[in-house]
Motif scaffolding. Structure first.
Motif, short mmCIF file in Angstrom:
data_model
loop_
_atom_site.label_atom_id
_atom_site.label_comp_id
_atom_site.label_asym_id
_atom_site.label_seq_id
_atom_site.Cartn_x
_atom_site.Cartn_y
_atom_site.Cartn_z
N MET A 1 0.84 -1.19 0.00
CA MET A 1 0.00 0.00 0.00
C MET A 1 0.88 1.24 0.00
O MET A 1 1.86 1.32 0.73
CB MET A 1 -0.91 -0.02 1.23
CG MET A 1 -1.72 1.26 1.39
SD MET A 1 -2.88 1.18 2.78
CE MET A 1 -4.08 0.06 2.10
N PHE B 1 1.58 5.13 0.90
CA PHE B 1 1.15 6.05 1.93
C PHE B 1 1.22 7.50 1.49
O PHE B 1 0.90 8.41 2.25
CB PHE B 1 2.01 5.86 3.19
CG PHE B 1 1.94 4.47 3.74
CD1 PHE B 1 0.72 3.82 3.87
CD2 PHE B 1 3.09 3.81 4.13
CE1 PHE B 1 0.64 2.54 4.38
CE2 PHE B 1 3.02 2.52 4.64
CZ PHE B 1 1.80 1.89 4.77
N LYS C 1 2.73 10.27 3.55
CA LYS C 1 2.03 10.61 4.78
C LYS C 1 2.85 10.15 5.97
O LYS C 1 3.31 9.01 6.01
CB LYS C 1 0.65 9.96 4.79
CG LYS C 1 -0.18 10.28 6.04
CD LYS C 1 -1.54 9.60 5.95
CE LYS C 1 -2.38 9.90 7.18
NZ LYS C 1 -3.71 9.25 7.10
N LEU D 1 3.27 8.63 9.39
CA LEU D 1 2.46 7.76 10.23
C LEU D 1 3.10 7.60 11.59
O LEU D 1 4.33 7.55 11.71
CB LEU D 1 2.28 6.39 9.57
CG LEU D 1 1.57 6.37 8.22
CD1 LEU D 1 1.58 4.97 7.64
CD2 LEU D 1 0.15 6.88 8.34
N LEU E 1 -1.23 1.11 13.33
CA LEU E 1 -0.93 2.20 12.40
C LEU E 1 -2.25 2.59 11.75
O LEU E 1 -2.78 1.85 10.92
CB LEU E 1 0.07 1.76 11.33
CG LEU E 1 1.54 1.65 11.74
CD1 LEU E 1 2.37 1.17 10.55
CD2 LEU E 1 2.07 2.99 12.25
N LEU F 1 -4.12 4.53 9.21
CA LEU F 1 -3.79 5.20 7.95
C LEU F 1 -4.73 6.37 7.68
O LEU F 1 -4.31 7.41 7.19
CB LEU F 1 -3.84 4.20 6.80
CG LEU F 1 -3.02 2.90 6.99
CD1 LEU F 1 -3.15 2.02 5.77
CD2 LEU F 1 -1.57 3.23 7.29
N ASP F 2 -6.02 6.15 7.95
CA ASP F 2 -7.02 7.21 7.78
C ASP F 2 -8.25 6.80 8.58
O ASP F 2 -8.18 5.89 9.41
CB ASP F 2 -7.35 7.45 6.30
CG ASP F 2 -7.73 6.17 5.56
OD1 ASP F 2 -8.49 5.36 6.15
OD2 ASP F 2 -7.29 5.97 4.42
N ASN G 1 -9.05 2.91 7.40
CA ASN G 1 -8.08 1.84 7.24
C ASN G 1 -7.01 1.89 8.33
O ASN G 1 -6.54 2.97 8.70
CB ASN G 1 -7.40 1.93 5.87
CG ASN G 1 -8.39 1.81 4.72
OD1 ASN G 1 -8.82 0.72 4.37
ND2 ASN G 1 -8.76 2.95 4.15
N ALA G 2 -6.61 0.70 8.78
CA ALA G 2 -5.57 0.63 9.81
C ALA G 2 -4.94 -0.75 9.83
O ALA G 2 -5.56 -1.75 9.44
CB ALA G 2 -6.15 0.97 11.18
N TYR G 3 -3.69 -0.79 10.27
CA TYR G 3 -3.03 -2.06 10.59
C TYR G 3 -3.10 -2.25 12.12
O TYR G 3 -2.88 -1.29 12.87
CB TYR G 3 -1.56 -2.04 10.16
CG TYR G 3 -1.33 -2.18 8.68
CD1 TYR G 3 -1.40 -3.42 8.07
CD2 TYR G 3 -1.04 -1.06 7.89
CE1 TYR G 3 -1.18 -3.55 6.70
CE2 TYR G 3 -0.82 -1.18 6.53
CZ TYR G 3 -0.90 -2.43 5.94
OH TYR G 3 -0.69 -2.56 4.59
N THR H 1 -10.48 -2.59 7.69
CA THR H 1 -11.13 -1.54 6.91
C THR H 1 -12.59 -1.41 7.32
O THR H 1 -13.32 -2.40 7.35
CB THR H 1 -11.07 -1.85 5.39
OG1 THR H 1 -9.72 -1.98 4.99
CG2 THR H 1 -11.74 -0.75 4.59
#
Length: 517
Positions: free
Chosen positions: A1, A3, A6, A8, A418, A420-421, A424-426, A451
């Protein structure tokens, strides 16, 4: 993906805590049970009504095991390579001390089976027939007891010789065995790596081929109609030192005795009591989690699958709903329900929740591995009342696309995220856990990719979704682990689906989750 440059920042989602007896909380199931007992205590301790089925040696081994778990079981002493105390291991205090229930081996309902007969049927050439007959040797004892005896049974224990495990699984090769001729003469030389199409054999009893040749699945599927919970245990688990190879070592490696006892007794409590031994503490009221399950039917035309939903609550047992069978597998190899099937399945889930709580949930999270089509999602939302916010969440395991290390070389903390927005995240649901002083895993942990796909009303905050997912990794009552790597809504999807596609389970509509594990 990508980023897109961005910046993080890693965040940490706090470890969820669990609630036990007397309203006390802690983050580790073993600590909570040892200190406070299960969340809901029995007024008086009475022995469980247990039915045990096995060979003479199997019955003897289980009686010895029952006596062993009624007492304290120590963890093994540290080995030469252990530098510190192994915090991930805990001594087992005894069944009554930890769970408030007991066993009386003298009161067991024991059903002895003939080991020679059992061994012989596992050598039938047609593996479908072999596995079905082996399972029926056990299940027929349950049927006969239900038909002829008045004494109720809380749980059936199936003590399994090692040759069942070796020969009665789908991947079993059974090489070097002196095979026996069975009843399906026309098919004796055929190799069945997958179930046959219905009607492929013009012989009586062809329903044997509606079930995948797997002993565990046969047992679980056939007991659904009998309304019994069950626990399968291998003889080699009960006393591994009795089964040695030529070098004098146990034929298989097992966990230490205390860990086996914790896991076995947690499952025993869960499957025999009205309420699970612990729950997620401080959960928002009115929240419900649903995991979608799709499983391709091997005896139907290509693309046909069984859909089911697993519903879990923070304060109670899960329920499995069998939905419609249909051509749910699409050209892009993902699964999607028709609008009508999606609507009916969601109504069934919501009505069950209302029956239990007197009202509809305020939030219902649908956990799945794929996205939703617009007509499928609209049908879910139409089935729900306005006061219920339906939220679709995709949870996908990753394999190396994102790695994160602590202090350069060590696994990151469990709960690291993490974001992302907003969608979405890990999330590292596996990782180093300070409470147990280790990371239990074979390699650097991979995160879940989460997600938020859709919501019928306002979408929840990502941190809230991640916190819920982390909590759902701690309610696997089939073991007593600190956590699993995946939430229970996703963790058991394949196992539940494997049982639902068995011909023996075709009449199942909604059953407590405890019947499937």
């Amino acid at each position: 993906m990508e980023f897109e440059d961005k910046q993080l920042f890693a965040e940490h989602i706090e470890e969820p805590v669990l609630e036990f007896g007397h309203g006390q909380t802690t983050d580790h199931p073993k600590d909570g049970l040892f200190l406070y007992g299960p969340r809901r205590q029995n007024a008086g301790v009475s022995a469980l009504r247990v039915g045990v089925i096995g060979t003479p040696s199997g019955l003897s081994l289980f009686r010895d095991w029952a006596n062993e778990i009624m007492g304290r079981i120590q963890i093994p002493p540290p080995g030469p390579r252990d530098k510190e105390v192994r915090l991930h291991l805990s001594a087992f205090p005894g069944l009554q001390e930890a769970f408030g229930i007991s066993l009386d081996p003298d009161a067991f309902t024991e059903c002895e089976i003939n080991e020679k007969r059992l061994e012989t049927v596992t050598r039938i050439v047609n593996q479908h027939e072999a596995v079905s007959k082996a399972a029926d040797i056990y299940v027929d004892r349950v049927r006969n007891h239900a038909k002829n005896e008045e004494q109720p049974i809380d749980i059936w224990i199936f003590v399994v010789p090692e040759f069942i495990f070796e020969r009665c699984r789908r991947q079993s090769r059974r090489q070097g065995l002196a095979l026996e001729v069975g009843e399906f003469i026309k098919s004796q030389k055929a190799k069945f790596d997958a179930p046959l199409f219905a009607g492929a054999l013009d012989v009586e009893g062809e329903q044997v081929f509606e079930d995948i040749p797997d002993f565990h699945r046969h047992i679980k599927a056939k007991l659904l109609d009998l309304n019994y919970t069950s626990q399968l245990v291998r003889e080699t688990t009960l006393k591994p030192e009795n089964f040695l190879n030529l070098a004098g070592h146990p034929t298989r490696r097992t966990q230490d005795r205390a860990t086996i006892a914790w896991n076995f007794c947690s499952s025993l409590f869960y499957k025999t009591q009205a309420d699970p031994p612990w729950k997620i503490a401080n959960m928002r009221p009115g929240v419900c989690y649903v995991g979608l399950v799709f499983k391709v039917l091997p005896d139907h035309e290509q693309g046909h699958a069984c859909c089911a939903a697993q519903m879990f609550l923070s304060e109670g047992d899960g329920v499995v709903f069998r939905g419609a069978v249909g051509p749910w597998k699409t050209e892009d190899k993902t699964f999607h329900l028709s609008a009508d099937a999606a609507n009916k399945l969601m109504r069934m889930v919501l009505e069950t929740y209302k029956d239990k709580h007197g009202q509809f949930p305020s939030e219902l999270f649908i956990h799945g591995r794929t996205s939703f089509r617009n007509d499928e999602w609209d049908a879910f939302c139409e089935a729900a009342p306005p006061e219920t916010n339906i939220v679709g969440v995709r949870i996908r395991s990753t394999t190396g696309e994102m790695k994160l290390f602590r202090d350069g070389d060590y696994p990151c903390l469990r709960g690291t995220a993490l974001i992302l927005d907003e969608r979405n995240a890990y999330l590292w649901s596996s990782g180093f856990a300070p409470r147990i002083g280790t990371y239990i895993g074979p390699e650097t942990p991979n995160p879940l990719f989460v997600t938020i796909l859709k919501s019928s009303n306002d979408a929840p905050e990502m941190r809230t979704v991640l916190q819920d997912i982390l909590g759902l990794t701690k309610i696997n009552y089939n073991s007593c682990n600190y956590n699993d790597g995946r939430p229970v809504t996703i963790q058991f999807a394949d196992k539940v689906g494997d049982i639902l596609i068995m011909g023996s389970a075709k009449n199942a509509v909604r059953q407590p989750f405890k019947f499937y594990i």
